[in-house]
Design a protein around this motif. Structure first.
Motif, short mmCIF file in Angstrom:
data_model
loop_
_atom_site.label_atom_id
_atom_site.label_comp_id
_atom_site.label_asym_id
_atom_site.label_seq_id
_atom_site.Cartn_x
_atom_site.Cartn_y
_atom_site.Cartn_z
N TYR A 179 0.84 -1.19 0.00
CA TYR A 179 0.00 0.00 0.00
C TYR A 179 0.88 1.25 0.00
O TYR A 179 1.84 1.34 0.75
N ASP A 180 0.54 2.20 -0.84
CA ASP A 180 1.26 3.48 -0.91
C ASP A 180 0.60 4.45 0.06
O ASP A 180 -0.46 5.00 -0.21
N PHE A 181 1.24 4.66 1.21
CA PHE A 181 0.66 5.52 2.25
C PHE A 181 0.59 6.98 1.83
O PHE A 181 -0.14 7.76 2.42
N SER A 182 1.34 7.37 0.82
CA SER A 182 1.28 8.76 0.36
C SER A 182 -0.07 9.07 -0.27
O SER A 182 -0.40 10.24 -0.47
N GLU A 183 -0.84 8.05 -0.57
CA GLU A 183 -2.17 8.26 -1.15
C GLU A 183 -3.25 8.53 -0.11
O GLU A 183 -4.38 8.81 -0.45
N LEU A 184 -2.88 8.43 1.17
CA LEU A 184 -3.86 8.74 2.22
C LEU A 184 -4.23 10.22 2.15
O LEU A 184 -3.39 11.06 1.87
N PRO A 185 -5.48 10.55 2.42
CA PRO A 185 -5.89 11.96 2.40
C PRO A 185 -5.17 12.76 3.50
O PRO A 185 -4.78 12.21 4.53
N GLU A 186 -5.02 14.05 3.26
CA GLU A 186 -4.33 14.92 4.22
C GLU A 186 -4.98 14.87 5.59
O GLU A 186 -4.29 14.89 6.61
N VAL A 187 -6.30 14.78 5.63
CA VAL A 187 -7.01 14.76 6.92
C VAL A 187 -6.58 13.56 7.77
O VAL A 187 -6.49 13.66 9.00
N VAL A 188 -6.26 12.45 7.15
CA VAL A 188 -5.80 11.27 7.88
C VAL A 188 -4.41 11.53 8.46
O VAL A 188 -4.13 11.21 9.62
N TRP A 189 -3.53 12.13 7.66
CA TRP A 189 -2.19 12.44 8.14
C TRP A 189 -2.22 13.45 9.28
O TRP A 189 -1.45 13.37 10.23
N VAL A 190 -3.14 14.41 9.19
CA VAL A 190 -3.28 15.40 10.27
C VAL A 190 -3.70 14.69 11.56
O VAL A 190 -3.15 14.97 12.63
N LYS A 191 -4.64 13.77 11.47
CA LYS A 191 -5.07 13.00 12.66
C LYS A 191 -3.91 12.21 13.24
O LYS A 191 -3.73 12.15 14.46
N ILE A 192 -3.13 11.59 12.38
CA ILE A 192 -1.97 10.81 12.85
C ILE A 192 -0.97 11.73 13.54
O ILE A 192 -0.50 11.43 14.64
N MET A 193 -0.66 12.86 12.92
CA MET A 193 0.31 13.80 13.51
C MET A 193 -0.19 14.37 14.84
O MET A 193 0.60 14.60 15.75
N CYS A 194 -1.50 14.59 14.95
CA CYS A 194 -2.06 15.11 16.20
C CYS A 194 -1.87 14.14 17.36
O CYS A 194 -1.80 14.56 18.52
N SER A 195 -1.79 12.87 17.06
CA SER A 195 -1.65 11.88 18.12
C SER A 195 -0.20 11.71 18.59
O SER A 195 0.05 11.03 19.57
N LEU A 196 0.74 12.35 17.90
CA LEU A 196 2.16 12.22 18.25
C LEU A 196 2.61 13.37 19.14
O LEU A 196 2.04 14.46 19.10
N ASN A 197 3.66 13.13 19.93
CA ASN A 197 4.23 14.22 20.70
C ASN A 197 5.09 15.09 19.77
O ASN A 197 5.34 14.73 18.63
N THR A 198 5.53 16.22 20.27
CA THR A 198 6.24 17.19 19.44
C THR A 198 7.50 16.61 18.80
O THR A 198 7.76 16.82 17.62
N ALA A 199 8.28 15.88 19.57
CA ALA A 199 9.52 15.31 19.04
C ALA A 199 9.23 14.32 17.91
O ALA A 199 9.91 14.33 16.87
N ASP A 200 8.22 13.47 18.10
CA ASP A 200 7.87 12.50 17.06
C ASP A 200 7.29 13.19 15.82
O ASP A 200 7.53 12.76 14.70
N ARG A 201 6.52 14.26 16.03
CA ARG A 201 6.01 15.02 14.88
C ARG A 201 7.16 15.53 14.03
O ARG A 201 7.13 15.45 12.81
N PHE A 202 8.16 16.07 14.72
CA PHE A 202 9.31 16.60 13.99
C PHE A 202 10.03 15.49 13.22
O PHE A 202 10.37 15.65 12.05
#
Length: 104
Positions: free
Chosen positions: A4-27
């Motif tokens: 599966y090509d994860f780059s095809e996920l919609p931006e809203v999904v990536w935003v949800k994923i990033m919101c669940s990470l701490n600042t260091a992991d987001r970076f």
């Protein structure tokens, strides 16, 4: 089962994923590709933030908390997006005069 090509996920999904990470992991995630670096700057990701500053415990006692450049830079860059900001200070607060004036 295909790859599966994860780059095809919609931006809203990536935003949800990033919101669940701490600042260091987001970076760290944002350093992997341009698309994720772009999402790193999405306002939704920075609407809620916790900045934790701890005093160093070298001598088994609580030493002053020093406000370093990192939280100041984070606040300058994303401060306009914050809707819920929590500052967690553990120890005594010691403000370095130069940095204090940078914060104002």
């Amino acid at each position: 089962m295909g790859i599966y090509d994860f780059s095809e996920l919609p931006e809203v999904v990536w935003v949800k994923i990033m919101c669940s990470l701490n600042t260091a992991d987001r970076f760290r995630v944002s350093c992997t590709c341009r698309m994720l670096n772009h999402i790193f700057y999405h306002p939704t990701i920075w609407s809620k933030a916790t900045i934790c500053m701890l005093s160093e415990d070298r001598l088994k006692k609580i030493l002053p908390v020093t406000i370093t450049k990192k939280p100041v830079q984070l606040t300058r860059k994303f401060g306009s997006y914050f809707q819920d900001l929590t500052l967690r200070l553990i120890g005594f607060i010691q403000v370095i005069p130069k940095l204090f004036f940078l914060m104002v």
